[in-house]
Design a protein around this motif. Sequence first.
Motif, PDB file in Angstrom:
ATOM      1  N   TYR A 213      -2.809   7.296  13.936  1.00  0.00           N
ATOM      2  CA  TYR A 213      -2.493   5.703  15.029  1.00  0.00           C
ATOM      3  C   TYR A 213       0.067   5.976  14.141  1.00  0.00           C
ATOM      4  CZ  TYR A 213      -6.868   4.632  16.136  1.00  0.00           C
ATOM      5  OH  TYR A 213      -8.340   4.409  16.422  1.00  0.00           O
ATOM      6  N   GLY A 214      -0.400   7.050  12.849  1.00  0.00           N
ATOM      7  CA  GLY A 214       0.807   6.708  12.500  1.00  0.00           C
ATOM      8  C   GLY A 214       0.936   5.481  11.462  1.00  0.00           C
ATOM      9  N   CYS A 215       0.129   5.646  11.108  1.00  0.00           N
ATOM     10  CA  CYS A 215       0.314   3.336  10.795  1.00  0.00           C
ATOM     11  C   CYS A 215       0.699   3.984   9.499  1.00  0.00           C
ATOM     12  CB  CYS A 215      -0.702   3.171  10.363  1.00  0.00           C
ATOM     13  SG  CYS A 215      -1.302   1.604   9.208  1.00  0.00           S
ATOM     14  N   ARG A 216       2.253   2.702   9.237  1.00  0.00           N
ATOM     15  CA  ARG A 216       3.132   2.706   8.194  1.00  0.00           C
ATOM     16  C   ARG A 216       3.247   1.905   7.126  1.00  0.00           C
ATOM     17  NH1 ARG A 216       7.884   5.057   9.866  1.00  0.00           N
ATOM     18  NH2 ARG A 216       8.891   4.785   8.341  1.00  0.00           N
ATOM     19  N   MET A 217       2.198   1.391   7.136  1.00  0.00           N
ATOM     20  CA  MET A 217       1.907  -0.042   6.200  1.00  0.00           C
ATOM     21  C   MET A 217       0.977  -0.733   6.356  1.00  0.00           C
ATOM     22  SD  MET A 217       4.614  -2.783   6.514  1.00  0.00           S
ATOM     23  CE  MET A 217       6.313  -2.203   6.182  1.00  0.00           C
ATOM     24  N   GLN A 218       0.415  -0.958   4.875  1.00  0.00           N
ATOM     25  CA  GLN A 218      -0.727  -2.256   4.095  1.00  0.00           C
ATOM     26  C   GLN A 218      -0.099  -3.196   4.266  1.00  0.00           C
ATOM     27  OE1 GLN A 218      -4.214  -0.287   2.124  1.00  0.00           O
ATOM     28  NE2 GLN A 218      -5.495  -2.364   2.145  1.00  0.00           N
ATOM     29  N   LEU A 219      -1.145  -4.212   4.474  1.00  0.00           N
ATOM     30  CA  LEU A 219      -0.668  -5.474   3.706  1.00  0.00           C
ATOM     31  C   LEU A 219      -2.377  -6.235   4.049  1.00  0.00           C
ATOM     32  CD1 LEU A 219       0.797  -6.959   7.073  1.00  0.00           C
ATOM     33  CD2 LEU A 219       2.036  -5.472   5.059  1.00  0.00           C
ATOM     34  N   GLY A 220      -2.431  -7.136   2.731  1.00  0.00           N
ATOM     35  CA  GLY A 220      -3.533  -8.065   2.356  1.00  0.00           C
ATOM     36  C   GLY A 220      -3.649  -9.267   1.114  1.00  0.00           C
ATOM     37  N   GLY A 221      -4.460  -8.977   1.027  1.00  0.00           N
ATOM     38  CA  GLY A 221      -4.376  -9.966   0.674  1.00  0.00           C
ATOM     39  C   GLY A 221      -4.183  -9.937  -1.281  1.00  0.00           C
ATOM     40  N   ASP A 222      -3.066 -10.538  -2.351  1.00  0.00           N
ATOM     41  CA  ASP A 222      -2.721  -9.990  -3.821  1.00  0.00           C
ATOM     42  C   ASP A 222      -3.942 -10.103  -4.190  1.00  0.00           C
ATOM     43  OD1 ASP A 222      -0.235 -10.238  -4.446  1.00  0.00           O
ATOM     44  OD2 ASP A 222      -0.645 -12.076  -5.763  1.00  0.00           O
ATOM     45  N   ASP A 223      -4.976  -9.514  -4.181  1.00  0.00           N
ATOM     46  CA  ASP A 223      -5.610  -8.811  -5.173  1.00  0.00           C
ATOM     47  C   ASP A 223      -6.586  -7.647  -4.962  1.00  0.00           C
ATOM     48  OD1 ASP A 223      -6.685  -9.574  -2.855  1.00  0.00           O
ATOM     49  OD2 ASP A 223      -9.123 -10.528  -2.677  1.00  0.00           O
ATOM     50  N   GLN A 224      -5.442  -7.642  -3.562  1.00  0.00           N
ATOM     51  CA  GLN A 224      -5.932  -6.024  -3.167  1.00  0.00           C
ATOM     52  C   GLN A 224      -4.688  -5.047  -3.379  1.00  0.00           C
ATOM     53  OE1 GLN A 224      -8.014  -4.278  -1.383  1.00  0.00           O
ATOM     54  NE2 GLN A 224      -9.585  -6.602  -1.727  1.00  0.00           N
TER      55      GLN A 224
END
Length: 410
Positions: A185-196
């Motif tokens: 999908y051309g995904c450029r960024m991952q977001l998540g909780g601080d524990d990740q």
Amino acid sequence: MNKVNAFDVLKERGFISQTTHEEEIRELLGKESVTFYIGFDPTADSLTVGHFLTVMAMAHMQRAGHRPIALIGGGTAMVGDPTGRTDMRKMLTKEDIEHNSQCFKKQFEKFIDFDGGKAIMDDNSNWLLKLNYVDFLREIGVHFSVNRMLTAECFKSRMEKGLSFLEFNYMLMQGYDFLELYRRYGCRMQLGGDDQWSNILAGADLIRRVEGEAAYGMTFTLLTTSEGKKMGKTQAGAVWLDPEKTSPYDFYQYWRNVDDADVEKCLALMTFLPMDEVRRLGSLPGNEINEAKKVLAFEITKIIHGEEEAAKAQKAAEALFGGGGDSESIPTTEISVEQLAEGINILDALVMTDLAPSKGEARRLVAQGGIAVNNEKIDAIDFAITEKDLDDGKVIIKKGKKTYHRMKVR
């Protein structure tokens, strides 16, 4: 692209904790539509308010013109994430995972617009369960340094009690998810909780090594009180988004009763109210802060359960705290005329209504003067609820100052 920069919105509202490249991320989010993802392991059949913070961030990003991917961890849930845990997570069956995933999907669709490809929902079981182990080691495993992995906080905390090889693979699998989503999908960024954070870094680094392309990560502050305690837990357990697991009334009451010091933070993170209004409400003096709590509880309940349920919960709370107690919306346990004829002991009633987990705890509550029936304090453990206690076919039990339950003749 929307003129509003999602990075500035998230920063002002207090979401952002860590970023891989702050200036680059802000510039990227300001000039183009970015595809990003957040992962959710389907280890229960409902999201919690802890998950909801990341869903709100996802919604802010989408409103600013970016494309979210909600990634269900159907594959990673087969292994279990060691992050933030001192023990290994219980293994789930494929049937459990599939059921939980379907429940998550229904909840996501309330908050994220999936029409016309504006958002994507995928499941990492679509690629993880088909992997050839030797091919995976050759293509992916070669890029991971065991020495560096062992410095990650999620693994360090597990080393003393023992870290299984099964769990050790989790970082490789999550890193591979990011790579796969980039390719699909051309995904450029991952977001998540601080524990990740450690897992997110691993994925961004893997894309750079394998594809030679820039990838980014950003984590959010975890939902905690001003004292650093994790929010979203009650004596009865987690605060769920599913109304069958946490009723809209109980959900409303949870937010109505947050500490004064946490009101502004919760308004910023968990509602869409403009920040000027958030700051105004958060700075109300003395008892006026209760008005801010009512706004907080109503707004969050409206987002999760809809305006009608939020209004019903608000009305129920006002009726009860005004002394009327006349509402159909508070938690209810049905009882029979036969039970009332025999009399229901107050200790049994407290356990039956989940106001106390055991008779021992119920006895303690009564002894401490924490229980009232129809606004009359109960101080005897042999007190029994009978027909004479009925008011229009119901009895209201109060625990402490803020928890109510209705027993109603069926």
